[in-house]
Structure formats: structure tokens, C-alpha cells
Design an enzyme around this catalytic site. Sequence first.
Site, PDB file in Angstrom:
ATOM      1  N   HIS A  86      -0.648   4.032   8.455  1.00 33.49           N
ATOM      2  CA  HIS A  86      -0.864   3.686   9.872  1.00 33.49           C
ATOM      3  C   HIS A  86      -1.928   4.559  10.536  1.00 33.49           C
ATOM      4  O   HIS A  86      -1.932   4.738  11.750  1.00 33.49           O
ATOM      5  CB  HIS A  86       0.445   3.786  10.652  1.00 33.49           C
ATOM      6  CG  HIS A  86       1.468   2.774  10.241  1.00 33.49           C
ATOM      7  ND1 HIS A  86       2.720   2.713  10.819  1.00 33.49           N
ATOM      8  CD2 HIS A  86       1.434   1.779   9.323  1.00 33.49           C
ATOM      9  CE1 HIS A  86       3.414   1.732  10.261  1.00 33.49           C
ATOM     10  NE2 HIS A  86       2.644   1.148   9.348  1.00 33.49           N
TER      11      HIS A  86
ATOM     12  N   THR B 242      -1.771  -6.202   9.019  1.00 35.39           N
ATOM     13  CA  THR B 242      -3.222  -6.087   8.887  1.00 35.39           C
ATOM     14  C   THR B 242      -3.720  -7.125   7.890  1.00 35.39           C
ATOM     15  O   THR B 242      -3.146  -7.286   6.813  1.00 35.39           O
ATOM     16  CB  THR B 242      -3.614  -4.681   8.404  1.00 35.39           C
ATOM     17  OG1 THR B 242      -3.132  -3.715   9.331  1.00 35.39           O
ATOM     18  CG2 THR B 242      -5.119  -4.541   8.269  1.00 35.39           C
TER      19      THR B 242
ATOM     20  N   LEU C 111      -2.340  -2.442   2.283  1.00 35.27           N
ATOM     21  CA  LEU C 111      -2.638  -2.737   3.681  1.00 35.27           C
ATOM     22  C   LEU C 111      -1.309  -2.893   4.410  1.00 35.27           C
ATOM     23  O   LEU C 111      -0.316  -3.317   3.815  1.00 35.27           O
ATOM     24  CB  LEU C 111      -3.436  -4.043   3.824  1.00 35.27           C
ATOM     25  CG  LEU C 111      -4.877  -4.095   3.309  1.00 35.27           C
ATOM     26  CD1 LEU C 111      -5.435  -5.500   3.492  1.00 35.27           C
ATOM     27  CD2 LEU C 111      -5.754  -3.083   4.018  1.00 35.27           C
ATOM     28  N   ASP C 112      -1.276  -2.580   5.687  1.00 38.19           N
ATOM     29  CA  ASP C 112      -0.077  -2.826   6.480  1.00 38.19           C
ATOM     30  C   ASP C 112       0.259  -4.310   6.468  1.00 38.19           C
ATOM     31  O   ASP C 112      -0.629  -5.162   6.322  1.00 38.19           O
ATOM     32  CB  ASP C 112      -0.282  -2.401   7.938  1.00 38.19           C
ATOM     33  CG  ASP C 112      -0.345  -0.892   8.110  1.00 38.19           C
ATOM     34  OD1 ASP C 112      -0.041  -0.183   7.141  1.00 38.19           O
ATOM     35  OD2 ASP C 112      -0.713  -0.453   9.209  1.00 38.19           O
ATOM     36  N   ARG C 113       1.517  -4.604   6.667  1.00 45.20           N
ATOM     37  CA  ARG C 113       1.960  -6.002   6.689  1.00 45.20           C
ATOM     38  C   ARG C 113       1.179  -6.840   7.706  1.00 45.20           C
ATOM     39  O   ARG C 113       0.775  -7.971   7.422  1.00 45.20           O
ATOM     40  CB  ARG C 113       3.450  -6.053   7.013  1.00 45.20           C
ATOM     41  CG  ARG C 113       4.010  -7.464   7.127  1.00 45.20           C
ATOM     42  CD  ARG C 113       5.477  -7.435   7.524  1.00 45.20           C
ATOM     43  NE  ARG C 113       6.029  -8.772   7.637  1.00 45.20           N
ATOM     44  CZ  ARG C 113       7.275  -9.038   8.004  1.00 45.20           C
ATOM     45  NH1 ARG C 113       8.095  -8.036   8.287  1.00 45.20           N
ATOM     46  NH2 ARG C 113       7.704 -10.280   8.090  1.00 45.20           N
TER      47      ARG C 113
END
Length: 346
Positions: free
Chosen positions: A260, A155, A151-153
Site C-alpha cells: 500500500h 489496483t 498488485l492490490d486487489r
Amino acid sequence: MSGVQQIEISDADSEQRLDRWFKRRFPALSHGRLEKLLRTGQVRLDGKRAKASDRVEAGQVVRVPPLDLPAAVDAEPRQERAANPAQQRQAENWAKQLQRSVLFKDDDVLVIDKPAGLAVQGGTGLSTSVDALLDELRFGAKERPRLVHRLDRDTSGVLVLARNAKAAKNLAEAFRHKETRKIYWAVVVGVPKLHSGRIDAPLQKGVGEDKGKGKGGSKSRERVHIDEEGKRAVTEFALVEKAGRNAAWLALMPVTGRTHQLRAHCVVLGTPILGDGKYAGSAAFVSRDSLPKQLHLHARQLTIPHPTKKGVIDVTAPLPEHMKKTWAFLGFSSKPAHDPFAALDF
């Protein structure tokens, strides 16, 4: 260390990126030097040229050229240490938060609710990450858990970990073969013209302007952009609720899993994710004094086949605090009246 080594990938090391494998076995080897070794063909995987992002499989053989570094470490890596006492305390706080965030746990699988702001893997400028804290998530198991997706940082939400090598292999295959059902919740600025639909726009990684860094922006290699030469990226979306014309609650289902992807696709839709200054600059903010400025993207639900047993794991993560505040401010209900993707056949 001198001389060429031929190192076989063990079951415990299977299904991880090649650069992560090097980092764990050769912690003194810089990422820049590894990239140079890969570019020049000095590192090979089963005799073939390899990339840092290649995933290694048990039984494969890595050619390691002379490195002149301390000896390779066969034991599991220790948790990365923060650079100073303040960062160490922060890492300890993250570890405690992760231990309290368990959504599902059995002998094979651990599912946690990743908090926004904590990176899944370390990188430049980061003092810690989920990867660095995996030893704190053993819960009595002999093996440290393994990452199987990202997961994105910024998110928050559902993050699946494998508790043994067999589970890691099977879970990774489920993600790779699109046997999972992932639903994200997002607050976006504006309201999409269509109440539901599919965004099919190819994405390319590369240097791009970071719109969140003031006039003129700055260059960032983490950005992606729409490019017909890029990899295909597909996202299903559905409008759940709207707050006038200023904001909307979207349910997003990524069919592919590009970096992303949801953030870039929401920009394509004309409704950037609230707080996403990186991709939309000032257009990603409304009512600046009233709403949290964090990214409003949450991995809400994930359904995945169990890696060793019959049946599926179906896990839901509660909204993080900053999104709860926004839900209350915009007057959104606590849950959708129905499954926005019920009509889709996957």
C-alpha cells in the site's frame, strides 16, 4: 500423516512464499495453525526459524513436523473451487476476462492487464484470485504460470507472470534488485503543492483504523502507517494535469515496493487517491454523484529486463473503464505531453 518430514524445494516451487508452498502441498493445513508452527519453531527452512513471508529457493529443505493431515500432494494444485454456483460463475467470468487481457506473451513471460476488484492471491472472504486461476492462463504450456510480483486487489494494470521456473527466478531477482521501472497513474483529491518530487516516508504494517467503515472505523491488519521504525519507502511523483483545485492526475514511480505504499504516500502528500476510503475516509471522494467510487490507481507501465534473452520488456496497460469515465469528466488529455520522469536517472 505422522513423523517429521524433510522436503527439498524443487525448481518448480522456487521463488514463492513459504506459506503459499504449504498451502499447495498441504491444503488442509489452516493458515492459523501454520503460523503457530512457525512461531514455535517447528517449521524450519534449512534448519533455521522461518516466517510465512520467506521466499523459498530450489534446493532448500523445509522441516515439516507431524501434521496428521492427508498426504502431501506433489502434483500441481487444481484451481480453487468457488463455494457456490454464483461464485463459480464469477470465477469463470474472471478467467475469461484474464484470457482476453494479455499484453505480452512469449515462451518465458506472460503479462496481463489485471482488472480492478480481482485479488492477486486468495484470502479470507475472497472466492477467487489470479493465483487460483493460473491454470486458465497456461495457453498450451506444460507448466502453469507463476506470480512474481503483486498488485492490490483494487489496483488495475500491468501484472507480470513467469511461464517457467528459470524465468520466475530471474524476474523475481529483477524486482528484488530494483531493475524495473514501474509507473502508476492516479487521480488524487486536491493538488500537491509541488509539481514533482520524492516522498521518503517509512511504512510499518500493523493494526490500524479503516476510515472507510463509518464512524469510528474498524480494525484492519492490512493497513500501513508512517513510522520511523518501519521500512524505508520511497516514491517519485509528478503532476501531469489538474482539474482546478479539486483533483489532479499524478504519475507515481515507486522506488521501493512496500504494501500500500502509493496509497499511504499520497495521503502523506496531502492528496489521497480518489476512492481510497480505506486510507482517507470521506476525504477521498469528490462530486460523489458524478465520479466512480472505485480506487483510481492504475499500474500503467512496466519495463523489465527479459529473463532469458537480451533486451527489455516494455508494456503499457490501457486505463480501466472507471478511470476512463473520470478522465472524461475531469477533462484530462488521453496521455501526458512528455515523460514526467524523463529527467530521473535510475
